[in-house]
Design a protein around this motif. Structure first.
Motif, mmCIF file in Angstrom:
data_model
loop_
_atom_site.group_PDB
_atom_site.id
_atom_site.type_symbol
_atom_site.label_atom_id
_atom_site.label_comp_id
_atom_site.label_asym_id
_atom_site.label_seq_id
_atom_site.Cartn_x
_atom_site.Cartn_y
_atom_site.Cartn_z
ATOM 1 N N THR A 104 0.002 -3.701 9.539
ATOM 2 C CA THR A 104 0.524 -2.770 8.527
ATOM 3 C C THR A 104 -0.529 -2.357 7.495
ATOM 4 O O THR A 104 -0.229 -1.562 6.607
ATOM 5 C CB THR A 104 1.747 -3.357 7.788
ATOM 6 O OG1 THR A 104 1.395 -4.651 7.290
ATOM 7 C CG2 THR A 104 2.946 -3.460 8.706
ATOM 8 N N VAL A 142 -9.979 -6.120 16.128
ATOM 9 C CA VAL A 142 -10.338 -4.732 15.819
ATOM 10 C C VAL A 142 -11.760 -4.617 15.253
ATOM 11 O O VAL A 142 -12.502 -3.684 15.599
ATOM 12 C CB VAL A 142 -9.278 -4.080 14.896
ATOM 13 C CG1 VAL A 142 -9.125 -4.819 13.585
ATOM 14 C CG2 VAL A 142 -9.592 -2.615 14.648
ATOM 15 N N GLN A 177 -4.949 -6.474 20.553
ATOM 16 C CA GLN A 177 -5.502 -7.826 20.679
ATOM 17 C C GLN A 177 -5.156 -8.414 22.050
ATOM 18 O O GLN A 177 -6.023 -8.916 22.758
ATOM 19 C CB GLN A 177 -4.911 -8.694 19.567
ATOM 20 C CG GLN A 177 -5.704 -9.938 19.276
ATOM 21 C CD GLN A 177 -5.202 -10.631 18.013
ATOM 22 O OE1 GLN A 177 -4.536 -10.022 17.171
ATOM 23 N NE2 GLN A 177 -5.508 -11.889 17.878
ATOM 24 N N GLN A 221 5.165 1.414 4.207
ATOM 25 C CA GLN A 221 5.363 0.896 5.571
ATOM 26 C C GLN A 221 5.376 -0.624 5.438
ATOM 27 O O GLN A 221 4.343 -1.228 5.157
ATOM 28 C CB GLN A 221 4.242 1.387 6.486
ATOM 29 C CG GLN A 221 4.221 2.905 6.594
ATOM 30 C CD GLN A 221 2.992 3.451 7.311
ATOM 31 O OE1 GLN A 221 2.124 2.698 7.749
ATOM 32 N NE2 GLN A 221 2.924 4.769 7.424
ATOM 33 N N GLY A 266 6.426 -4.522 6.745
ATOM 34 C CA GLY A 266 6.785 -5.373 7.885
ATOM 35 C C GLY A 266 5.642 -6.278 8.241
ATOM 36 O O GLY A 266 5.050 -6.913 7.373
ATOM 37 N N ASN A 320 3.515 -9.279 10.645
ATOM 38 C CA ASN A 320 3.730 -10.629 11.171
ATOM 39 C C ASN A 320 3.564 -11.686 10.092
ATOM 40 O O ASN A 320 2.995 -12.731 10.328
ATOM 41 C CB ASN A 320 2.733 -10.888 12.303
ATOM 42 C CG ASN A 320 3.022 -9.982 13.481
ATOM 43 O OD1 ASN A 320 4.069 -10.075 14.088
ATOM 44 N ND2 ASN A 320 2.103 -9.081 13.780
ATOM 45 N N GLY A 359 -5.542 -5.241 5.860
ATOM 46 C CA GLY A 359 -4.887 -6.025 6.907
ATOM 47 C C GLY A 359 -4.634 -7.408 6.377
ATOM 48 O O GLY A 359 -4.753 -7.655 5.173
ATOM 49 N N PRO A 360 -4.281 -8.348 7.257
ATOM 50 C CA PRO A 360 -4.058 -9.719 6.775
ATOM 51 C C PRO A 360 -5.326 -10.276 6.137
ATOM 52 O O PRO A 360 -6.438 -9.953 6.568
ATOM 53 C CB PRO A 360 -3.677 -10.490 8.035
ATOM 54 C CG PRO A 360 -3.834 -9.577 9.185
ATOM 55 C CD PRO A 360 -4.063 -8.192 8.693
ATOM 56 N N ARG A 406 -1.516 -6.483 17.416
ATOM 57 C CA ARG A 406 -1.422 -7.580 18.393
ATOM 58 C C ARG A 406 -1.123 -7.045 19.788
ATOM 59 O O ARG A 406 -1.728 -7.450 20.759
ATOM 60 C CB ARG A 406 -0.341 -8.557 17.966
ATOM 61 C CG ARG A 406 -0.719 -9.246 16.672
ATOM 62 C CD ARG A 406 0.213 -10.352 16.316
ATOM 63 N NE ARG A 406 -0.164 -10.887 15.017
ATOM 64 C CZ ARG A 406 0.221 -12.053 14.551
ATOM 65 N NH1 ARG A 406 1.011 -12.827 15.268
ATOM 66 N NH2 ARG A 406 -0.169 -12.458 13.370
ATOM 67 N N SER A 418 0.846 -1.198 0.000
ATOM 68 C CA SER A 418 0.000 0.000 0.000
ATOM 69 C C SER A 418 0.876 1.240 0.000
ATOM 70 O O SER A 418 1.916 1.272 0.662
ATOM 71 C CB SER A 418 -0.879 0.026 1.248
ATOM 72 O OG SER A 418 -1.715 -1.092 1.272
HETATM 73 C C1 LIG Z 1 -2.613 -5.025 -2.082
HETATM 74 C C2 LIG Z 1 -1.735 -5.403 -0.909
HETATM 75 C C3 LIG Z 1 -1.088 -4.408 -0.189
HETATM 76 C C4 LIG Z 1 -0.249 -4.744 0.864
HETATM 77 N N1 LIG Z 1 0.404 -3.730 1.503
HETATM 78 C C5 LIG Z 1 1.269 -4.039 2.477
HETATM 79 C C6 LIG Z 1 2.009 -2.983 3.120
HETATM 80 O O1 LIG Z 1 1.847 -1.807 2.803
HETATM 81 N N2 LIG Z 1 2.905 -3.343 4.073
HETATM 82 C C7 LIG Z 1 3.116 -4.659 4.423
HETATM 83 O O2 LIG Z 1 3.962 -4.904 5.279
HETATM 84 N N3 LIG Z 1 2.418 -5.658 3.855
HETATM 85 C C8 LIG Z 1 1.496 -5.390 2.896
HETATM 86 N N4 LIG Z 1 0.794 -6.391 2.306
HETATM 87 C C9 LIG Z 1 0.956 -7.784 2.781
HETATM 88 C C10 LIG Z 1 -0.018 -8.207 3.906
HETATM 89 O O3 LIG Z 1 -1.360 -7.910 3.583
HETATM 90 C C11 LIG Z 1 0.324 -7.513 5.186
HETATM 91 O O4 LIG Z 1 1.642 -7.867 5.463
HETATM 92 C C12 LIG Z 1 -0.568 -7.907 6.318
HETATM 93 O O5 LIG Z 1 -1.757 -7.201 6.214
HETATM 94 C C13 LIG Z 1 0.143 -7.572 7.595
HETATM 95 O O6 LIG Z 1 -0.646 -7.804 8.658
HETATM 96 P P1 LIG Z 1 0.057 -7.800 10.098
HETATM 97 O O7 LIG Z 1 0.951 -8.984 10.194
HETATM 98 O O8 LIG Z 1 0.678 -6.476 10.330
HETATM 99 O O9 LIG Z 1 -1.236 -7.967 11.036
HETATM 100 P P2 LIG Z 1 -1.418 -8.919 12.310
HETATM 101 O O10 LIG Z 1 -0.444 -8.497 13.342
HETATM 102 O O11 LIG Z 1 -1.451 -10.353 11.913
HETATM 103 O O12 LIG Z 1 -2.916 -8.519 12.751
HETATM 104 C C14 LIG Z 1 -3.229 -7.212 13.186
HETATM 105 C C15 LIG Z 1 -4.657 -7.203 13.688
HETATM 106 O O13 LIG Z 1 -5.546 -7.591 12.631
HETATM 107 C C16 LIG Z 1 -6.665 -8.305 13.191
HETATM 108 N N5 LIG Z 1 -6.667 -9.683 12.708
HETATM 109 C C17 LIG Z 1 -5.601 -10.438 12.320
HETATM 110 N N6 LIG Z 1 -6.009 -11.656 11.937
HETATM 111 C C18 LIG Z 1 -7.361 -11.703 12.089
HETATM 112 C C19 LIG Z 1 -8.376 -12.677 11.863
HETATM 113 N N7 LIG Z 1 -8.080 -13.902 11.392
HETATM 114 N N8 LIG Z 1 -9.677 -12.364 12.124
HETATM 115 C C20 LIG Z 1 -10.008 -11.126 12.582
HETATM 116 N N9 LIG Z 1 -9.082 -10.160 12.829
HETATM 117 C C21 LIG Z 1 -7.800 -10.443 12.590
HETATM 118 C C22 LIG Z 1 -6.482 -8.289 14.715
HETATM 119 O O14 LIG Z 1 -7.170 -7.187 15.251
HETATM 120 C C23 LIG Z 1 -4.972 -8.165 14.832
HETATM 121 O O15 LIG Z 1 -4.570 -7.629 16.075
HETATM 122 C C24 LIG Z 1 -0.047 -6.099 1.235
HETATM 123 C C25 LIG Z 1 -0.720 -7.100 0.530
HETATM 124 C C26 LIG Z 1 -1.538 -6.765 -0.531
HETATM 125 C C27 LIG Z 1 -2.223 -7.856 -1.292
#
Ligand SMILES: Cc1cc2nc3c(=O)[nH]c(=O)nc-3n(C[C@H](O)[C@H](O)[C@H](O)COP(=O)(O)OP(=O)(O)OC[C@H]3O[C@@H](n4cnc5c(N)ncnc54)[C@H](O)[C@@H]3O)c2cc1C
Length: 247
Positions: free
Chosen positions: A125, A192, A179, A72, A74, A76, A216-217, A153, A59
């Motif tokens: 992220t 969230v 979380q 940004q 990074g 999990n 988000g994920p 988290r 993004s």
């Molecule tokens: C178009 C596109 C753009 C992207 N942009 C980026 C980017 O800019 N930066 C990047 O690093 N990666 C990006 N990604 C990759 C990926 O989507 C992210 O790495 C991911 O969203 C990161 O999540 P996290 O590990 O930070 O969240 P986590 O730490 O896994 O989760 C954060 C919070 O999300 C919620 N959550 C998580 N899992 C669940 C669940 N199963 N059910 C309900 N709530 C839940 C909870 O509230 C949790 O505390 C992108 C992917 C795509 C396809």
């Protein structure tokens, strides 16, 4: 990853990696200077070409008026998705060589022809995506009511807290949801999107009245979509690029 959303307006250009700085222990802020003019809308993404066949979407955190493109990177993720992209960006930064990026992808960008109140919902992220939209809303539609919910988290994932605190106003609310907080936490806890549902219920509002932007994920975006539709959200007013992957 495969590009799912084709966009004829996107441009593939070389970009210099101006800086890479830590935002948290796991998330880095990357600034890019495209070497040719590019356009994008708030909420779109770019792809970093690691090779001709390996393009990673991220993004765009900056708003369209910014001189540099902010990313940004990074989170999990377990598949080295982010760390390999960061290594590629670092190598090119250190060598002073441009990376190749395709800018202006995705159809979950901010709709500025709408005046509905906005819910911005970010997991981890996914904040990058809502940050771009939030900046654009503040610049272009400052009176439009916005509620930004950011789920993490725990506290170790937080960044831009002073900036977000400065944005709080009658029309702009920021709610951070941890979380599993490791220390005493006065704010909401848990997932969230459940905090959003509780918040909307408490306010006696309906999700049907909002434009909702989500990042988000993938499992989170799927869970949000299903829970929000069940709670009355309007599918046509929900935006997330992950919807294209989830089907
Ligand atoms: C178009 C596109 C753009 C992207 N942009 C980026 C980017 O800019 N930066 C990047 O690093 N990666 C990006 N990604 C990759 C990926 O989507 C992210 O790495 C991911 O969203 C990161 O999540 P996290 O590990 O930070 O969240 P986590 O730490 O896994 O989760 C954060 C919070 O999300 C919620 N959550 C998580 N899992 C669940 C669940 N199963 N059910 C309900 N709530 C839940 C909870 O509230 C949790 O505390 C992108 C992917 C795509 C396809």
């Amino acid at each position: 990853m495969t590009e799912l959303v084709k966009n004829p307006q996107s441009a593939t250009v070389p970009a210099l990696v101006v800086s890479i700085e830590p935002l948290t222990a796991g998330v880095s802020k990357v600034l890019l200077a495209p070497q040719e003019p590019v356009g994008y809308q708030a909420g779109q993404y770019l792809q970093v070409f690691l090779s001709d066949s390996d393009k990673r979407p991220f993004s765009i955190a900056s708003a369209p008026a910014a001189d540099l493109i902010e990313l940004q990177i990074g989170g999990n993720v377990t598949d080295a998705y982010a760390s390999q992209a960061l290594a590629h960006l670092r190598e090119h930064h250190d060598a002073g060589k441009p990376v190749l990026v395709q800018v202006g992808l995705g159809d979950a960008f901010l709709r500025q022809d709408s005046s509905r109140p906005v819910i911005l919902l970010a997991g981890g992220t996914g904040f990058s995506y809502v940050y771009s939209i939030a900046q654009q809303l503040r610049a272009a539609q400052p009176e439009r009511p916005v509620q930004l919910f950011w789920g993490l988290r725990d506290e170790s994932g937080l960044y831009y807290q002073d900036l977000l605190a400065g944005w709080q106003s009658d029309s702009f609310h920021v709610v951070t949801v941890l979380q599993e907080p490791k220390q005493a936490w006065a704010g909401p806890t848990g997932l969230v999107h459940e905090a959003v549902l509780a918040h909307v219920n408490t306010a006696g509002a309906s999700l049907a009245d909002f434009d909702i932007y989500i990042a988000g994920p993938f499992p989170m975006v799927g869970a949000v979509r299903d829970a929000f539709l069940a709670a009355g959200a309007v599918r046509a007013h929900m935006y997330a690029d992950a919807f294209a992957w989830l089907k």
